[in-house]
Motif scaffolding. Structure first.
Motif, PDB file in Angstrom:
ATOM      1  N   GLU A 139       0.236  29.597-101.361  1.00  0.00           N
ATOM      2  CA  GLU A 139      -0.052  28.228-101.140  1.00  0.00           C
ATOM      3  C   GLU A 139      -0.340  27.587-102.705  1.00  0.00           C
ATOM      4  OE1 GLU A 139      -1.364  24.681 -99.227  1.00  0.00           O
ATOM      5  OE2 GLU A 139       0.372  25.927 -99.407  1.00  0.00           O
ATOM      6  N   ARG A 140      -0.033  26.327-102.783  1.00  0.00           N
ATOM      7  CA  ARG A 140      -0.184  25.705-104.042  1.00  0.00           C
ATOM      8  C   ARG A 140      -1.587  25.395-104.303  1.00  0.00           C
ATOM      9  NH1 ARG A 140       3.953  22.779-106.774  1.00  0.00           N
ATOM     10  NH2 ARG A 140       2.963  21.310-108.452  1.00  0.00           N
ATOM     11  N   GLU A 141      -2.141  25.539-105.477  1.00  0.00           N
ATOM     12  CA  GLU A 141      -3.519  25.394-105.773  1.00  0.00           C
ATOM     13  C   GLU A 141      -3.729  23.866-105.787  1.00  0.00           C
ATOM     14  OE1 GLU A 141      -6.223  27.270-105.605  1.00  0.00           O
ATOM     15  OE2 GLU A 141      -5.255  29.013-105.231  1.00  0.00           O
ATOM     16  N   ILE A 142      -4.375  23.109-105.064  1.00  0.00           N
ATOM     17  CA  ILE A 142      -4.609  21.748-104.955  1.00  0.00           C
ATOM     18  C   ILE A 142      -5.932  21.600-105.019  1.00  0.00           C
ATOM     19  CG2 ILE A 142      -4.183  19.521-103.778  1.00  0.00           C
ATOM     20  CD1 ILE A 142      -1.430  20.803-102.959  1.00  0.00           C
ATOM     21  N   GLU A 143      -6.444  20.638-106.213  1.00  0.00           N
ATOM     22  CA  GLU A 143      -7.806  20.270-106.168  1.00  0.00           C
ATOM     23  C   GLU A 143      -8.311  18.853-105.814  1.00  0.00           C
ATOM     24  OE1 GLU A 143      -8.880  21.114-110.044  1.00  0.00           O
ATOM     25  OE2 GLU A 143      -8.583  23.369-109.988  1.00  0.00           O
ATOM     26  N   SER A 144      -7.337  17.997-105.431  1.00  0.00           N
ATOM     27  CA  SER A 144      -7.625  16.678-104.987  1.00  0.00           C
ATOM     28  C   SER A 144      -6.406  16.268-104.170  1.00  0.00           C
ATOM     29  CB  SER A 144      -7.858  15.882-106.119  1.00  0.00           C
ATOM     30  OG  SER A 144      -8.034  14.618-105.773  1.00  0.00           O
ATOM     31  N   VAL A 145      -6.823  15.205-103.183  1.00  0.00           N
ATOM     32  CA  VAL A 145      -5.615  14.726-102.505  1.00  0.00           C
ATOM     33  C   VAL A 145      -4.815  13.776-103.455  1.00  0.00           C
ATOM     34  CG1 VAL A 145      -6.986  12.425-102.015  1.00  0.00           C
ATOM     35  CG2 VAL A 145      -5.136  13.468-100.373  1.00  0.00           C
ATOM     36  N   THR A 146      -5.270  13.176-104.536  1.00  0.00           N
ATOM     37  CA  THR A 146      -4.449  12.576-105.586  1.00  0.00           C
ATOM     38  C   THR A 146      -3.157  13.448-105.993  1.00  0.00           C
ATOM     39  OG1 THR A 146      -5.859  13.213-107.294  1.00  0.00           O
ATOM     40  CG2 THR A 146      -6.165  11.109-106.006  1.00  0.00           C
ATOM     41  N   GLU A 147      -3.474  14.778-106.090  1.00  0.00           N
ATOM     42  CA  GLU A 147      -2.457  15.667-106.335  1.00  0.00           C
ATOM     43  C   GLU A 147      -1.338  15.643-105.454  1.00  0.00           C
ATOM     44  OE1 GLU A 147      -3.452  19.587-107.992  1.00  0.00           O
ATOM     45  OE2 GLU A 147      -5.477  18.807-108.386  1.00  0.00           O
ATOM     46  N   LYS A 275       7.561  22.261-103.387  1.00  0.00           N
ATOM     47  CA  LYS A 275       8.443  23.124-104.417  1.00  0.00           C
ATOM     48  C   LYS A 275       8.078  24.644-103.960  1.00  0.00           C
ATOM     49  CE  LYS A 275       8.449  19.631-108.118  1.00  0.00           C
ATOM     50  NZ  LYS A 275       7.801  18.516-107.218  1.00  0.00           N
ATOM     51  N   ASP A 276       8.137  25.022-102.863  1.00  0.00           N
ATOM     52  CA  ASP A 276       7.809  26.360-102.582  1.00  0.00           C
ATOM     53  C   ASP A 276       8.590  27.363-102.877  1.00  0.00           C
ATOM     54  OD1 ASP A 276       5.446  25.440-100.530  1.00  0.00           O
ATOM     55  OD2 ASP A 276       7.062  25.082 -99.034  1.00  0.00           O
ATOM     56  N   TRP A 277       9.960  27.174-103.054  1.00  0.00           N
ATOM     57  CA  TRP A 277      10.923  28.079-103.544  1.00  0.00           C
ATOM     58  C   TRP A 277      10.886  28.193-105.223  1.00  0.00           C
ATOM     59  CZ3 TRP A 277      15.604  26.818 -99.661  1.00  0.00           C
ATOM     60  CH2 TRP A 277      15.050  27.488 -98.376  1.00  0.00           C
ATOM     61  N   ASP A 278      10.190  27.354-106.031  1.00  0.00           N
ATOM     62  CA  ASP A 278      10.168  27.467-107.308  1.00  0.00           C
ATOM     63  C   ASP A 278       9.504  28.515-107.795  1.00  0.00           C
ATOM     64  OD1 ASP A 278      11.601  25.290-107.207  1.00  0.00           O
ATOM     65  OD2 ASP A 278      10.234  23.949-108.187  1.00  0.00           O
ATOM     66  N   ARG A 279       8.622  28.966-106.794  1.00  0.00           N
ATOM     67  CA  ARG A 279       7.647  29.907-107.421  1.00  0.00           C
ATOM     68  C   ARG A 279       8.141  31.459-106.650  1.00  0.00           C
ATOM     69  NH1 ARG A 279       4.774  26.112-105.195  1.00  0.00           N
ATOM     70  NH2 ARG A 279       4.053  27.093-103.264  1.00  0.00           N
ATOM     71  N   GLN A 280       9.517  31.480-106.160  1.00  0.00           N
ATOM     72  CA  GLN A 280      10.039  32.589-105.652  1.00  0.00           C
ATOM     73  C   GLN A 280      11.254  33.224-106.224  1.00  0.00           C
ATOM     74  OE1 GLN A 280       9.637  31.533-101.263  1.00  0.00           O
ATOM     75  NE2 GLN A 280       8.692  33.555-101.367  1.00  0.00           N
ATOM     76  N   SER A 281      11.711  34.340-106.280  1.00  0.00           N
ATOM     77  CA  SER A 281      12.922  34.940-106.498  1.00  0.00           C
ATOM     78  C   SER A 281      14.172  34.495-105.717  1.00  0.00           C
ATOM     79  CB  SER A 281      12.888  36.284-106.856  1.00  0.00           C
ATOM     80  OG  SER A 281      12.827  36.984-105.521  1.00  0.00           O
ATOM     81  N   PRO A 282      15.282  34.343-106.060  1.00  0.00           N
ATOM     82  CA  PRO A 282      16.370  34.281-104.998  1.00  0.00           C
ATOM     83  C   PRO A 282      16.422  35.222-103.885  1.00  0.00           C
ATOM     84  CG  PRO A 282      17.368  34.066-107.272  1.00  0.00           C
ATOM     85  CD  PRO A 282      15.705  34.639-107.407  1.00  0.00           C
ATOM     86  N   THR A 283      16.039  36.329-104.015  1.00  0.00           N
ATOM     87  CA  THR A 283      16.037  37.413-103.136  1.00  0.00           C
ATOM     88  C   THR A 283      14.820  36.828-102.005  1.00  0.00           C
ATOM     89  OG1 THR A 283      16.581  39.145-104.675  1.00  0.00           O
ATOM     90  CG2 THR A 283      15.567  39.956-102.647  1.00  0.00           C
ATOM     91  N   GLN A 284      13.693  36.593-102.490  1.00  0.00           N
ATOM     92  CA  GLN A 284      12.769  36.187-101.609  1.00  0.00           C
ATOM     93  C   GLN A 284      13.261  34.909-100.838  1.00  0.00           C
ATOM     94  OE1 GLN A 284       9.576  35.824-104.578  1.00  0.00           O
ATOM     95  NE2 GLN A 284       8.123  37.189-103.247  1.00  0.00           N
ATOM     96  N   VAL A 285      13.879  33.993-101.297  1.00  0.00           N
ATOM     97  CA  VAL A 285      14.249  32.843-100.809  1.00  0.00           C
ATOM     98  C   VAL A 285      15.438  33.211 -99.596  1.00  0.00           C
ATOM     99  CG1 VAL A 285      15.592  30.676-100.930  1.00  0.00           C
ATOM    100  CG2 VAL A 285      13.830  31.317-102.414  1.00  0.00           C
TER     101      VAL A 285
END
Length: 346
Positions: A139-147, A275-285
């Motif tokens: 899960e992406r680290e988010i600290e504010s709803v503005t993000e 951008k869920d898949w930006d943090r993963q390798s092609p194999t994981q995707v």
């Protein structure tokens, strides 16, 4: 090798992911069980009053039906909370598990026969869900709803949202008047497209509530209320056109098609916005995509089995409008798909 697998597991299953996974699983259990309890209530009410399928409302006086309704509400709340902790690409496909629970409980409690291919469909859903869980992004680290608002305002997602809104208006004002009563994809297209925006807004709202409860008040930001407004509008639109689809076409046809389209558009929206898949390798995707396809295969097999068990008559009745053949006790309470009965969004 074992150490590498353990490391991969720890990296993929963060604390938030585990919380989201547990909430999603509990949501599937509650929602799946609720349909069985509600159907038992409908049958009990129909035995002593006018059946729901004949226009009766005696089930409103049946405590068992209300137990099922409360169970479903608890499941939907858990599903809502799951989006605050885990990526949509993890939470949304797990909605298929409610089908397995309903099918298993219907077999045990309602004595509805589960064909051998239905068991295979359940197994495929479990395998696909496990595959997605094991390879889900953190899960992406988010600290504010503005993000979250900033993510929604990026050109890629704005372009996607514009396409969705444009396609929705074209379907509503051009295609529905012409083909709404004859082409199932028209109503379902509206529900699925709008549903992807619903989930993104629900996730944003869930994050805002989670941060507020942890001591960082997000209610002071106008973005929180903007997401709330979007959720309200999208949910009302989904409910309206999903009801039209269920009233016009057979549930056994609507359910799998809606699940496939809704889940696909939701994953696409999440991949673009968060951008869920930006943090993963092609194999994981690729593995996640394979897991998703496996779930879809199991879902279709389950619904096809549901038709086969009723023989040729049910198979032929699928081609008829739903209101022409619906069981009076059923009242649309067949094997469910999560988002179909609520928003259906998250």
């Amino acid at each position: 090798m074992a150490s590498s697998s353990g490391s991969s597991w720890r990296e993929g299953m963060s604390s938030d992911n585990i919380k989201g996974l547990c909430l999603a699983l509990s949501s599937s259990f509650f929602i799946g069980a609720s349909f069985i309890v509600k159907k038992k209530g409908l049958k009990k009410a129909g035995a002593s009053g006018i059946r729901a399928g004949s226009g009766g409302y005696s089930y409103l006086y049946e405590p068992l039906w209300w137990v099922g309704m409360i169970t479903m509400i608890v499941g939907e709340i858990a599903n809502f909370a799951a989006y605050a902790f885990a990526p949509a690409i993890l939470v949304t496909p797990l909605g298929a598990l409610s089908i397995i629970i309903s099918a298993a409980l219907a077999h045990i409690i309602l004595r509805e026969r589960l064909h051998i291919f239905g068991i295979l469909g359940c197994a495929l859903c479990v395998v696909g869900s496990t595959t997605i869980v094991l390879h889900a992004p953190q899960e992406r680290e988010i600290e504010s709803v503005t993000e979250v608002w900033d993510l929604a305002m990026e050109p890629a997602f704005l372009f996607y949202a514009a396409l969705v809104i444009s396609a929705t208006f074209v379907l509503i004002f051009h295609f529905i008047p012409l083909y709404g009563q004859t082409h199932i994809m028209v109503y379902i297209g509206v529900c699925s497209l709008v549903g992807s925006l619903t989930v993104m807004s629900v996730k944003a709202l869930g994050i805002a509530i989670k941060l507020t409860l942890s001591g960082m008040n997000q209610l002071i930001f106008p973005q929180t209320w903007a997401f709330t407004l979007v959720v309200t509008l999208c949910v009302l639109t989904q409910m309206n056109y999903l009801n039209k689809a269920l009233d016009t076409f057979n549930t056994a046809v609507v359910s799998p098609i809606y699940y496939v389209m809704f889940t696909t558009f939701t994953i696409v929206a999440s991949v673009i916005m968060f951008k869920d898949w930006d943090r993963q390798s092609p194999t994981q995707v690729i593995t996640e995509i394979c897991g998703f396809v496996t779930i879809l295969s199991g879902t279709f097999l389950l619904h096809k089995t549901k038709d086969m068990t009723d023989g040729l008559q049910t198979s032929l009745s699928i081609r008829l409008p739903k209101h022409a053949e619906e069981d009076g006790f059923d009242g649309g309470e067949g094997i469910p798909l999560r988002r179909q009965e609520s928003m259906r969004g998250p």
